[in-house]
Design a protein around this motif. Structure first.
Motif, PDB file in Angstrom:
ATOM      1  N   LEU A 125       1.009  -1.224   0.108  1.00  0.00           N
ATOM      2  CA  LEU A 125      -0.068   0.017   0.024  1.00  0.00           C
ATOM      3  C   LEU A 125       0.825   1.293  -0.033  1.00  0.00           C
ATOM      4  CD1 LEU A 125      -3.171   0.984   1.905  1.00  0.00           C
ATOM      5  CD2 LEU A 125      -1.384   2.448   2.007  1.00  0.00           C
ATOM      6  N   HIS A 130      -2.714   0.038  -3.924  1.00  0.00           N
ATOM      7  CA  HIS A 130      -2.872  -0.937  -3.271  1.00  0.00           C
ATOM      8  C   HIS A 130      -2.956  -2.402  -3.970  1.00  0.00           C
ATOM      9  CE1 HIS A 130      -2.982  -3.041   0.648  1.00  0.00           C
ATOM     10  NE2 HIS A 130      -4.498  -2.400   1.147  1.00  0.00           N
ATOM     11  N   ASN A 160      -9.048   6.742  -4.858  1.00  0.00           N
ATOM     12  CA  ASN A 160      -7.758   6.697  -4.241  1.00  0.00           C
ATOM     13  C   ASN A 160      -6.839   5.710  -4.617  1.00  0.00           C
ATOM     14  OD1 ASN A 160      -9.204   4.429  -3.267  1.00  0.00           O
ATOM     15  ND2 ASN A 160      -9.684   5.216  -1.269  1.00  0.00           N
ATOM     16  N   ASN A 161      -6.244   5.205  -3.533  1.00  0.00           N
ATOM     17  CA  ASN A 161      -5.080   4.228  -3.948  1.00  0.00           C
ATOM     18  C   ASN A 161      -5.723   2.934  -4.488  1.00  0.00           C
ATOM     19  OD1 ASN A 161      -6.281   3.886  -1.290  1.00  0.00           O
ATOM     20  ND2 ASN A 161      -4.188   3.615  -0.181  1.00  0.00           N
ATOM     21  N   MET A 162      -7.070   2.622  -3.697  1.00  0.00           N
ATOM     22  CA  MET A 162      -7.503   1.106  -4.163  1.00  0.00           C
ATOM     23  C   MET A 162      -8.501   1.468  -5.496  1.00  0.00           C
ATOM     24  SD  MET A 162      -7.834  -1.332  -2.005  1.00  0.00           S
ATOM     25  CE  MET A 162      -9.451  -1.906  -2.318  1.00  0.00           C
ATOM     26  N   ASP A 221     -14.575   2.170   0.047  1.00  0.00           N
ATOM     27  CA  ASP A 221     -13.603   2.153   1.013  1.00  0.00           C
ATOM     28  C   ASP A 221     -13.830   3.490   1.732  1.00  0.00           C
ATOM     29  OD1 ASP A 221     -11.057   1.904   2.052  1.00  0.00           O
ATOM     30  OD2 ASP A 221      -9.705   2.820   0.242  1.00  0.00           O
ATOM     31  N   VAL A 222     -13.013   3.644   2.690  1.00  0.00           N
ATOM     32  CA  VAL A 222     -13.017   4.799   3.858  1.00  0.00           C
ATOM     33  C   VAL A 222     -12.972   6.062   2.981  1.00  0.00           C
ATOM     34  CG1 VAL A 222     -12.122   3.240   5.789  1.00  0.00           C
ATOM     35  CG2 VAL A 222     -10.610   4.545   4.130  1.00  0.00           C
ATOM     36  N   SER A 225      -8.377   8.184   3.804  1.00  0.00           N
ATOM     37  CA  SER A 225      -7.194   7.352   3.905  1.00  0.00           C
ATOM     38  C   SER A 225      -6.287   7.779   4.856  1.00  0.00           C
ATOM     39  CB  SER A 225      -6.855   6.956   2.466  1.00  0.00           C
ATOM     40  OG  SER A 225      -7.692   6.362   1.527  1.00  0.00           O
ATOM     41  N   MET A 226      -5.431   6.713   5.186  1.00  0.00           N
ATOM     42  CA  MET A 226      -4.338   7.021   6.302  1.00  0.00           C
ATOM     43  C   MET A 226      -3.569   8.021   5.806  1.00  0.00           C
ATOM     44  SD  MET A 226      -3.318   2.847   7.334  1.00  0.00           S
ATOM     45  CE  MET A 226      -3.545   2.199   5.763  1.00  0.00           C
ATOM     46  N   CYS A 261     -12.457  -3.227   1.475  1.00  0.00           N
ATOM     47  CA  CYS A 261     -11.146  -3.784   2.128  1.00  0.00           C
ATOM     48  C   CYS A 261     -11.057  -3.937   3.242  1.00  0.00           C
ATOM     49  CB  CYS A 261     -10.085  -3.135   1.152  1.00  0.00           C
ATOM     50  SG  CYS A 261      -9.850  -1.548   1.574  1.00  0.00           S
ATOM     51  N   LEU A 262     -11.605  -3.014   4.290  1.00  0.00           N
ATOM     52  CA  LEU A 262     -11.736  -2.884   5.454  1.00  0.00           C
ATOM     53  C   LEU A 262     -10.420  -2.155   5.896  1.00  0.00           C
ATOM     54  CD1 LEU A 262     -12.717  -6.645   6.399  1.00  0.00           C
ATOM     55  CD2 LEU A 262     -14.164  -4.238   6.328  1.00  0.00           C
ATOM     56  N   PRO A 263     -10.350  -1.330   7.001  1.00  0.00           N
ATOM     57  CA  PRO A 263     -11.421  -1.257   7.992  1.00  0.00           C
ATOM     58  C   PRO A 263     -12.649  -0.528   7.366  1.00  0.00           C
ATOM     59  CG  PRO A 263      -9.624   0.332   8.462  1.00  0.00           C
ATOM     60  CD  PRO A 263      -8.871  -0.407   7.323  1.00  0.00           C
TER      61      PRO A 263
END
Ligand code: CP
Ligand code: NVA
Length: 301
Positions: A125, A130, A160-162, A221-222, A225-226, A261-263
């Motif tokens: 990631l 990801h 995003n990345n996903m 997805d969220v 992201s982080m 993909c979680l969380p």
């Protein structure tokens, strides 16, 4: 020559097939109590600059099950935190380890690292991609739908990345992908343009209902992201119409599967009833990360 997995754009159809087939084979053998240990004596480094539950632990168990030893490396505890050049770190770790999975912020950094490493480097990631997640998610799609060719896949939420890795995969594998993202959170234009050279059935809209129409697979997805925690409040406003809920499922194919993909944040990007409902495959997705990571380590190492 060593092979890395830094993005899915570098993979050919045959690479995907090899990974899906090997993951399915290793999964079936594991379920039948057969221990495959082709990596005895090998060491796998796991460098993480961001938190992880699934990716870290599934890579660790994947390595252990195949006979290898995983070594978790929190970059903050290494000389990387004191600005040792990434190239030097890559060259040194290549003398100790047989492969590295790396979770970090910058895609450029992992590419620099991989260019100086003599061992396979696996993207666990970055802010931009990801890839391993989408490989294991596609394994889940194949288990539930038989194949990914011919499917309508919807992505609802952040570009995003996903989303980028789904776009990369759609380009190579040729399935139809419709992404619904708020105007200011669309996927990267260059990632899309490159994908369109191979597959024109990849589209971006701002309307979640359009993207979900007749979908065989709905993904989300969220919203933050982080690394984007400070943007949480403004993102919640922008993404409010992009929730995966029962109204969205109503316009999809009746056998649609729902992926995350979680969380997950219940009540934000997905409702609790959909996440826990009969069409959700999120726990299979989480499990398949381990089987796919076994295939990745087995093939690359
Ligand atoms: N899906 C995923 O990558 O989860 P982790 O952040 O827990 O690894
Ligand atoms: N887009 C999310 C994925 C988490 C697995 C993030 O980068 O935080």
């Amino acid at each position: 020559m060593k092979k890395d997995i830094l993005t899915l754009a570098e993979l050919e159809t045959s690479d995907f097939t090899l990974l899906f087939d090997r993951a399915a084979e290793l999964k079936a053998r594991y379920k039948n109590g057969i221990a495959d240990r082709p990596l005895v004596g090998k060491s796998v480094g796991l460098i993480f600059d961001k938190p992880s539950t699934r990716t870290r632990i599934s890579f660790e168990t994947a390595a252990i099950q195949l006979g290898a030893t995983p070594i978790f490396i929190s970059s903050g505890d290494t000389q990387m935190a004191r600005n040792e050049p990434i190239e030097d770190t890559a060259r040194v770790l290549s003398r100790y380890l047989d492969g590295i999975a790396f979770r970090t912020f910058s895609q450029d950094l992992i590419e620099q690292f991989a260019a100086s490493a003599d061992i396979p480097v696996i993207n666990a990631l970055t802010d931009k991609y990801h890839p391993c997640q989408i490989l294991s998610d596609l394994l889940t799609v194949i288990e539930h739908k038989g194949a990914c060719k011919g499917l309508n896949v919807a992505w609802i939420g952040d570009g995003n990345n996903m989303a980028h890795s789904w776009i990369n995969a759609a380009a190579v594998l040729g399935f139809s992908l419709s992404l619904a993202c708020p105007k200011d959170y669309a996927p990267d234009k260059d990632v899309l343009a490159l994908a369109h050279e191979k597959n024109t059935a990849i589209s971006v809209t701002t309307d979640p209902l359009t993207a979900a129409q007749d979908a065989d697979v709905i993904n989300t997805d969220v919203w933050a992201s982080m690394g984007q925690e400070k943007e949480q409040v403004e993102r919640q406003k922008a993404f409010a119409p992009y929730q995966v809920n029962s109204l969205l499922l109503d316009v999809a194919d009746k056998d649609v599967i729902v992926m995350h993909c979680l969380p997950a944040h219940r009540g934000e990007e997905i409702t609790a009833d959909v996440l826990e409902g009969s069409q959700s495959v999120v726990w299979d997705q989480a499990e398949n990360k381990m089987h796919m990571h076994k295939a990745i380590l087995d093939i690359l190492l």
